[in-house]
Write a protein that holds these residues in place. Structure first.
Motif, PDB file in Angstrom:
ATOM      1  N   SER A 194       0.410  -1.297  -0.318  1.00  0.00           N
ATOM      2  CA  SER A 194       0.121   0.151  -0.061  1.00  0.00           C
ATOM      3  C   SER A 194       1.034   1.076   0.202  1.00  0.00           C
ATOM      4  CB  SER A 194      -1.708   0.060   1.257  1.00  0.00           C
ATOM      5  OG  SER A 194      -2.022  -0.880   1.177  1.00  0.00           O
ATOM      6  N   LEU A 195       0.583   2.017  -0.632  1.00  0.00           N
ATOM      7  CA  LEU A 195       1.292   3.227  -0.539  1.00  0.00           C
ATOM      8  C   LEU A 195       0.363   4.283   0.166  1.00  0.00           C
ATOM      9  CD1 LEU A 195       2.035   3.830  -4.061  1.00  0.00           C
ATOM     10  CD2 LEU A 195       2.802   2.302  -2.725  1.00  0.00           C
ATOM     11  N   LYS A 196       1.097   5.904   0.749  1.00  0.00           N
ATOM     12  CA  LYS A 196       0.334   5.895   1.858  1.00  0.00           C
ATOM     13  C   LYS A 196       0.245   7.803   1.578  1.00  0.00           C
ATOM     14  CE  LYS A 196      -0.044   7.261   7.159  1.00  0.00           C
ATOM     15  NZ  LYS A 196       0.500   7.320   8.567  1.00  0.00           N
ATOM     16  N   CYS A 197      -0.825   8.834   1.860  1.00  0.00           N
ATOM     17  CA  CYS A 197      -0.337  10.250   1.260  1.00  0.00           C
ATOM     18  C   CYS A 197      -1.345  11.039   2.805  1.00  0.00           C
ATOM     19  CB  CYS A 197      -1.209  10.366   0.110  1.00  0.00           C
ATOM     20  SG  CYS A 197      -1.653  12.228  -0.304  1.00  0.00           S
ATOM     21  N   GLU A 198      -0.757  12.053   2.959  1.00  0.00           N
ATOM     22  CA  GLU A 198      -1.434  12.415   4.331  1.00  0.00           C
ATOM     23  C   GLU A 198      -1.378  13.970   3.815  1.00  0.00           C
ATOM     24  OE1 GLU A 198      -0.130  11.423   8.006  1.00  0.00           O
ATOM     25  OE2 GLU A 198      -0.790  12.807   9.113  1.00  0.00           O
ATOM     26  N   GLN A 199      -2.114  14.532   3.508  1.00  0.00           N
ATOM     27  CA  GLN A 199      -2.399  15.905   3.622  1.00  0.00           C
ATOM     28  C   GLN A 199      -2.506  16.904   4.614  1.00  0.00           C
ATOM     29  OE1 GLN A 199      -4.709  18.476   3.166  1.00  0.00           O
ATOM     30  NE2 GLN A 199      -6.463  17.229   3.295  1.00  0.00           N
ATOM     31  N   HIS A 200      -1.854  17.722   5.555  1.00  0.00           N
ATOM     32  CA  HIS A 200      -1.745  18.378   6.472  1.00  0.00           C
ATOM     33  C   HIS A 200      -2.342  20.263   5.879  1.00  0.00           C
ATOM     34  CE1 HIS A 200       1.032  15.683   7.899  1.00  0.00           C
ATOM     35  NE2 HIS A 200       1.989  15.770   7.050  1.00  0.00           N
ATOM     36  N   LEU A 201      -2.402  19.847   5.284  1.00  0.00           N
ATOM     37  CA  LEU A 201      -3.318  21.733   4.076  1.00  0.00           C
ATOM     38  C   LEU A 201      -4.355  22.375   4.892  1.00  0.00           C
ATOM     39  CD1 LEU A 201      -1.467  21.429   0.943  1.00  0.00           C
ATOM     40  CD2 LEU A 201      -1.018  23.193   3.517  1.00  0.00           C
ATOM     41  N   GLY A 202      -5.578  20.571   5.209  1.00  0.00           N
ATOM     42  CA  GLY A 202      -6.873  21.066   5.169  1.00  0.00           C
ATOM     43  C   GLY A 202      -7.651  20.743   4.181  1.00  0.00           C
ATOM     44  N   HIS A 203      -7.314  20.953   3.439  1.00  0.00           N
ATOM     45  CA  HIS A 203      -7.838  20.002   2.156  1.00  0.00           C
ATOM     46  C   HIS A 203      -9.295  19.375   2.672  1.00  0.00           C
ATOM     47  CE1 HIS A 203      -4.251  22.460  -0.798  1.00  0.00           C
ATOM     48  NE2 HIS A 203      -5.585  22.843   0.372  1.00  0.00           N
ATOM     49  N   ASN A 204     -10.247  19.043   1.226  1.00  0.00           N
ATOM     50  CA  ASN A 204     -11.495  17.717   1.615  1.00  0.00           C
ATOM     51  C   ASN A 204     -10.856  17.772   0.282  1.00  0.00           C
ATOM     52  OD1 ASN A 204     -12.177  19.904  -0.809  1.00  0.00           O
ATOM     53  ND2 ASN A 204     -13.661  20.766   0.602  1.00  0.00           N
ATOM     54  N   ALA A 205     -10.120  17.587  -0.864  1.00  0.00           N
ATOM     55  CA  ALA A 205      -9.972  16.688  -2.481  1.00  0.00           C
ATOM     56  C   ALA A 205      -8.958  16.594  -2.236  1.00  0.00           C
ATOM     57  CB  ALA A 205     -10.816  17.852  -3.474  1.00  0.00           C
ATOM     58  N   MET A 206      -8.564  14.806  -2.725  1.00  0.00           N
ATOM     59  CA  MET A 206      -7.383  14.213  -2.905  1.00  0.00           C
ATOM     60  C   MET A 206      -7.161  13.479  -3.869  1.00  0.00           C
ATOM     61  SD  MET A 206      -5.849  12.876   0.800  1.00  0.00           S
ATOM     62  CE  MET A 206      -4.614  13.067   0.753  1.00  0.00           C
ATOM     63  N   LEU A 229      -3.091   3.979  -1.591  1.00  0.00           N
ATOM     64  CA  LEU A 229      -3.220   3.186  -2.928  1.00  0.00           C
ATOM     65  C   LEU A 229      -3.070   1.596  -3.009  1.00  0.00           C
ATOM     66  CD1 LEU A 229      -4.407   3.675  -5.968  1.00  0.00           C
ATOM     67  CD2 LEU A 229      -1.970   4.037  -6.928  1.00  0.00           C
ATOM     68  N   HIS A 230      -3.449   0.872  -2.783  1.00  0.00           N
ATOM     69  CA  HIS A 230      -3.616  -0.468  -2.113  1.00  0.00           C
ATOM     70  C   HIS A 230      -3.063  -1.066  -4.330  1.00  0.00           C
ATOM     71  CE1 HIS A 230      -4.725  -0.081   1.999  1.00  0.00           C
ATOM     72  NE2 HIS A 230      -6.221   0.539   0.818  1.00  0.00           N
ATOM     73  N   LEU A 231      -2.284  -2.119  -3.666  1.00  0.00           N
ATOM     74  CA  LEU A 231      -1.401  -2.672  -4.423  1.00  0.00           C
ATOM     75  C   LEU A 231      -1.172  -3.939  -4.730  1.00  0.00           C
ATOM     76  CD1 LEU A 231       1.562  -0.196  -4.962  1.00  0.00           C
ATOM     77  CD2 LEU A 231      -0.288   0.428  -6.007  1.00  0.00           C
ATOM     78  N   HIS A 232      -1.986  -4.932  -5.517  1.00  0.00           N
ATOM     79  CA  HIS A 232      -1.817  -6.329  -5.795  1.00  0.00           C
ATOM     80  C   HIS A 232      -1.780  -6.636  -7.222  1.00  0.00           C
ATOM     81  CE1 HIS A 232      -6.251  -7.270  -6.278  1.00  0.00           C
ATOM     82  NE2 HIS A 232      -6.341  -6.384  -6.455  1.00  0.00           N
ATOM     83  N   THR A 233      -1.175  -7.688  -7.506  1.00  0.00           N
ATOM     84  CA  THR A 233      -0.658  -8.589  -8.643  1.00  0.00           C
ATOM     85  C   THR A 233      -0.432  -7.385  -9.594  1.00  0.00           C
ATOM     86  OG1 THR A 233      -3.352  -8.310  -8.712  1.00  0.00           O
ATOM     87  CG2 THR A 233      -1.869 -10.662  -8.199  1.00  0.00           C
ATOM     88  N   LEU A 234       0.412  -6.667  -9.332  1.00  0.00           N
ATOM     89  CA  LEU A 234       1.161  -5.679 -10.784  1.00  0.00           C
ATOM     90  C   LEU A 234       1.483  -5.874 -11.485  1.00  0.00           C
ATOM     91  CD1 LEU A 234       1.376  -2.406  -8.102  1.00  0.00           C
ATOM     92  CD2 LEU A 234      -0.905  -2.614  -8.815  1.00  0.00           C
ATOM     93  N   GLN A 235       2.012  -5.735 -12.247  1.00  0.00           N
ATOM     94  CA  GLN A 235       2.735  -6.307 -13.764  1.00  0.00           C
ATOM     95  C   GLN A 235       3.631  -5.220 -14.129  1.00  0.00           C
ATOM     96  OE1 GLN A 235       1.201  -8.681 -15.702  1.00  0.00           O
ATOM     97  NE2 GLN A 235       0.322  -8.661 -14.242  1.00  0.00           N
ATOM     98  N   PRO A 236       5.108  -5.683 -14.625  1.00  0.00           N
ATOM     99  CA  PRO A 236       6.161  -4.244 -14.683  1.00  0.00           C
ATOM    100  C   PRO A 236       5.475  -3.611 -15.278  1.00  0.00           C
ATOM    101  CG  PRO A 236       6.513  -7.152 -15.024  1.00  0.00           C
ATOM    102  CD  PRO A 236       5.085  -6.836 -15.476  1.00  0.00           C
ATOM    103  N   GLU A 237       4.939  -3.279 -16.183  1.00  0.00           N
ATOM    104  CA  GLU A 237       4.576  -1.825 -16.548  1.00  0.00           C
ATOM    105  C   GLU A 237       3.824  -1.172 -15.919  1.00  0.00           C
ATOM    106  OE1 GLU A 237       3.561  -4.910 -17.668  1.00  0.00           O
ATOM    107  OE2 GLU A 237       1.416  -5.091 -18.279  1.00  0.00           O
ATOM    108  N   ASP A 238       3.706  -1.733 -14.486  1.00  0.00           N
ATOM    109  CA  ASP A 238       3.190   0.030 -13.339  1.00  0.00           C
ATOM    110  C   ASP A 238       3.942   0.399 -13.177  1.00  0.00           C
ATOM    111  OD1 ASP A 238       0.132  -2.974 -12.356  1.00  0.00           O
ATOM    112  OD2 ASP A 238       0.620  -1.615 -13.902  1.00  0.00           O
TER     113      ASP A 238
END
Lengths: 112, 116
Positions: free
Chosen positions: B20-32, B76-85
């Motif tokens: 899994s990839l993680k993202c955290e925003q500290h800007l008080g925004h409502n869209a990601m 972003l959860h990742l599973h059974t990815l391909q090299p082109e990813d």
């Protein structure tokens, strides 16, 4: 969002002004012009945006033509750290503005 | 410091792994947002979340699964990815405001993913 056209690459001498052009001939009345840049291996960095008036901030100036079909980003005194890919983007308002689409951009090389 | 933090910065995974990839925003925004940047290609929008609800899925394969538990965090959860990813995966946030005005997107520095 409207499509934009930018030259693929430009050179600029250090200390001189860098003028980066962008064509957006299909822009609609409520769409903004945004500029971002991306330095290698980093995320895109917001520079400036405008609707129809010219804008200036600490990073750059944005000149939008009266018919809004083109714009120019001006870096007044380019430094080596301004070497990056510069993206011109047209963005709608509201939820439509979430579909921010990046093109190929202009690769600016600032040379000593 | 952009106000948007992505972890890890680099990830190498096999095609059978789940990560899994993680993202955290500290800007008080409502869209990601999740974007993908492959070598020598423009950034591609993958997903958009407004107020924790997914509003855009740009025809992304199901092996990519986003999750937005609150307005500050995006995965972003990742599973059974391909090299082109293999690519740079970028997270961004913005404020979708009243009367249609949206604030500029602020991007993190991305996760460089290599699929072997």
């Amino acid at each position: 969002d409207a499509k934009t056209t930018q030259p693929p690459s430009m050179d600029c001498a250090e200390g001189r002004a860098a003028n980066l052009p962008c064509n957006h001939s299909t822009i609609s009345g409520n769409e903004y012009v945004y500029w971002y840049r991306q330095i290698h291996s980093q995320g895109p960095q917001y520079i400036i945006h405008g609707l129809k008036n010219n804008e200036t901030n600490e990073m750059a100036s944005l000149i939008i033509t009266e018919d809004r079909k083109s714009s120019t980003l001006i870096l007044p005194h380019a430094t080596l750290r301004d070497t990056a890919v510069y993206y011109c983007i047209v963005r709608g308002q509201g939820r439509a503005g979430n579909m921010l689409t990046f093109g190929g951009g202009t690769r600016l090389m600032v040379k000593p | 410091e952009t106000g948007v933090t992505q972890t890890p910065r680099h990830l190498v995974m096999g095609m059978t792994n789940k990560k899994s990839l993680k993202c955290e925003q500290h800007l008080g925004h409502n869209a990601m947002y999740w974007y993908k940047q492959s070598a020598k290609k423009p950034l591609e929008l993958m997903f958009v979340y407004n107020f924790k609800e997914q509003t855009e899925n740009n025809s992304v394969p199901s092996r990519f699964s986003p999750e937005c538990p609150n307005s500050s965090h995006l995965f972003l959860h990742l599973h059974t990815l391909q090299p082109e990813d293999s690519a740079l995966y970028l997270c961004a946030s913005s404020q979708e405001g009243g009367r249609g005005y949206n604030s500029p997107l602020h991007f993190g520095n991305g996760t460089r993913l290599t699929v072997t």
